[in-house]
Design a protein around this motif. Structure first.
Motif, PDB file in Angstrom:
ATOM      1  N   LEU A 294       0.826  -1.200   0.000  1.00 49.62           N
ATOM      2  CA  LEU A 294       0.000   0.000   0.000  1.00 49.62           C
ATOM      3  C   LEU A 294       0.862   1.254   0.000  1.00 49.62           C
ATOM      4  O   LEU A 294       0.623   2.194  -0.760  1.00 49.62           O
ATOM      5  CB  LEU A 294      -0.923  -0.018   1.226  1.00 49.62           C
TER       6      LEU A 294
ATOM      7  N   SER B  73      -5.965  -2.466  -1.565  1.00 46.18           N
ATOM      8  CA  SER B  73      -5.333  -3.075  -0.397  1.00 46.18           C
ATOM      9  C   SER B  73      -6.344  -3.243   0.734  1.00 46.18           C
ATOM     10  O   SER B  73      -7.244  -2.412   0.911  1.00 46.18           O
ATOM     11  CB  SER B  73      -4.166  -2.215   0.080  1.00 46.18           C
TER      12      SER B  73
ATOM     13  N   ASP C  33      -7.574   2.919   4.001  1.00 45.96           N
ATOM     14  CA  ASP C  33      -8.503   3.602   4.892  1.00 45.96           C
ATOM     15  C   ASP C  33      -9.211   4.732   4.151  1.00 45.96           C
ATOM     16  O   ASP C  33      -9.090   4.883   2.933  1.00 45.96           O
ATOM     17  CB  ASP C  33      -7.783   4.130   6.133  1.00 45.96           C
TER      18      ASP C  33
ATOM     19  N   ASN D  70      -5.744  -2.790   3.704  1.00 48.50           N
ATOM     20  CA  ASN D  70      -5.459  -1.766   4.714  1.00 48.50           C
ATOM     21  C   ASN D  70      -5.828  -0.359   4.255  1.00 48.50           C
ATOM     22  O   ASN D  70      -5.540   0.621   4.947  1.00 48.50           O
ATOM     23  CB  ASN D  70      -3.967  -1.797   5.074  1.00 48.50           C
TER      24      ASN D  70
END
Length: 387
Positions: free
Chosen positions: A152, A181, A185, A183
């Motif tokens: 990422l 990804s 956000d 992860n």
């Protein structure tokens, strides 16, 4: 010196144009008049020869027709020359007016005192960009070769690099890979949306709207997501909804955040189309917070009646109150940022540096995506460089 050279060149060019335009008018008219006189004499001579029987009727008629044709031809040339007189006047006027207009416009809108960029500096910049391009390409190849799809952080770094190089479309592609990804956000999706919008010259496309929706789904308080959501609504003609979206988010903030200025500017732009009164940052982020919300309407009115000395003392007293409160509440990041800005406006560089440094220390454990990080870093750099 350059102005003298430019003036000489302009006068020389104007003189050449004017001379070429004026010269034909001096020689063309008399020559044409003489030609017409000769042809008229020839026509009279043909008549005399016909009367004396030197020319037959057919020969005399043919001769007259030929001479008349020449007379008409010379007449057309003369008329054309006379009509070109207006063109010569226009050409001569242009020869004088154009250099004067160019000089006047350049002195008004140009930059004669701006120092040029050295060729070596341009070459160094080009070489640096090529080096960054090469590094970005190597990073892209490494990420694409990763069997797990690439980290990422790697895709985010690549996107940031492409944005700095002005390649928004390539940056959007890199950020899109980052959103895949597990992860990823809210910030990743809003950054991706921003790159899409920049690549489309500010248009919030359906693809950008989906990224914004995902960003707000992961974090409803994401300011970038809220801002671009409002921009998209305004572009769709929903100005009222966009305006309320911005104001609602501003109302939710307790204290000051750097993105609030952008919200206020956009709200006023949309509000102007709706006929709304302008809002200001002080309506949502006063200088003081807590029990001391900042200057009241009476304070502002009183300050407007003061002379420069009293007004300066009044402002300094408010700043001192904020500094005193921060000594008792040293963990207020936004408060230190407000104090730094206030000292900077007052010209107190050392105190401004100290305030921003305190804010920077408090931001160490905070995410690097926090917009306050870049604001504080930029302010410190400008203060240290004397800007």
């Amino acid at each position: 010196m350059i102005w003298i050279a430019m003036a000489v060149l302009a006068l020389t060019a104007s003189g050449i144009v004017a001379a070429s335009a004026w010269k034909p008018a001096l020689v063309q008219g008399p020559a044409e008049d003489r030609t017409l006189a000769v042809l008229k004499d020839q026509l009279s001579e043909v008549d005399r020869d016909a009367e004396r029987g030197l020319l037959s009727v057919a020969e005399a008629h043919a001769a007259r027709q030929e001479i008349k044709r020449r007379v008409l031809s010379v007449g057309r040339v003369k008329n054309t020359g006379e009509s070109n007189g207006g063109g010569r006047v226009i050409l001569m006027a242009a020869a004088v007016f154009v250099p004067l207009f160019a000089a006047g416009y350049y002195s008004f809108a140009g930059a004669p005192n701006l120092s040029s960029i050295a060729f070596e500096d341009r070459q160094a910049e080009v070489a640096q960009n090529r080096e960054i391009e090469a590094l970005a390409q190597k990073l892209l190849q490494r990420l694409q070769a990763d069997p797990e799809g690439g980290a990422l952080e790697g895709w985010m770094l690549l996107g940031q690099t492409f944005m700095k190089l002005g390649r928004a479309s390539d940056a959007a592609s890199a950020y899109e890979r980052a959103t895949q990804s597990m992860n990823a956000d809210s910030a990743v999706f809003s950054i991706y949306a921003e790159a899409l919008i920049v690549s489309e010259q500010g248009i919030v496309t359906p693809q950008a709207k989906r990224a914004i929706a995902r960003a707000l789904e992961l974090d409803p308080t994401n300011p970038a997501g809220t801002f671009y959501d409002a921009v998209g609504l305004a572009q769709a003609g929903a100005n009222e909804q966009a305006y309320n979206r911005l104001l609602t988010r501003l109302d939710e903030v307790d204290g000051f955040a750097p993105w609030m200025e952008t919200f206020v500017a956009e709200a006023n732009r949309i509000g102007a189309a709706l006929g709304r009164a302008p809002i200001s940052l002080s309506d949502y982020a006063p200088v003081m917070s807590g029990n001391s919300p900042g200057p009241t309407a009476a304070d502002v009115e009183a300050a407007s009646q003061m002379d420069d000395v009293d007004r300066d003392a009044f402002i300094r007293s408010m700043v001192e109150r904020l500094a005193t409160r921060l000594e008792a509440e040293p963990d207020d990041i936004d408060g230190w940022m407000r104090l730094g800005r206030a000292y900077r406006v007052l010209g107190e560089t050392d105190l401004a540096l100290n305030a921003y440094s305190r804010a920077k220390e408090l931001l160490v454990p905070v995410s690097s995506e926090d917009p306050r990080q870049s604001v504080i870093s930029q302010s410190l750099e400008e203060l240290q460089s004397g800007q």
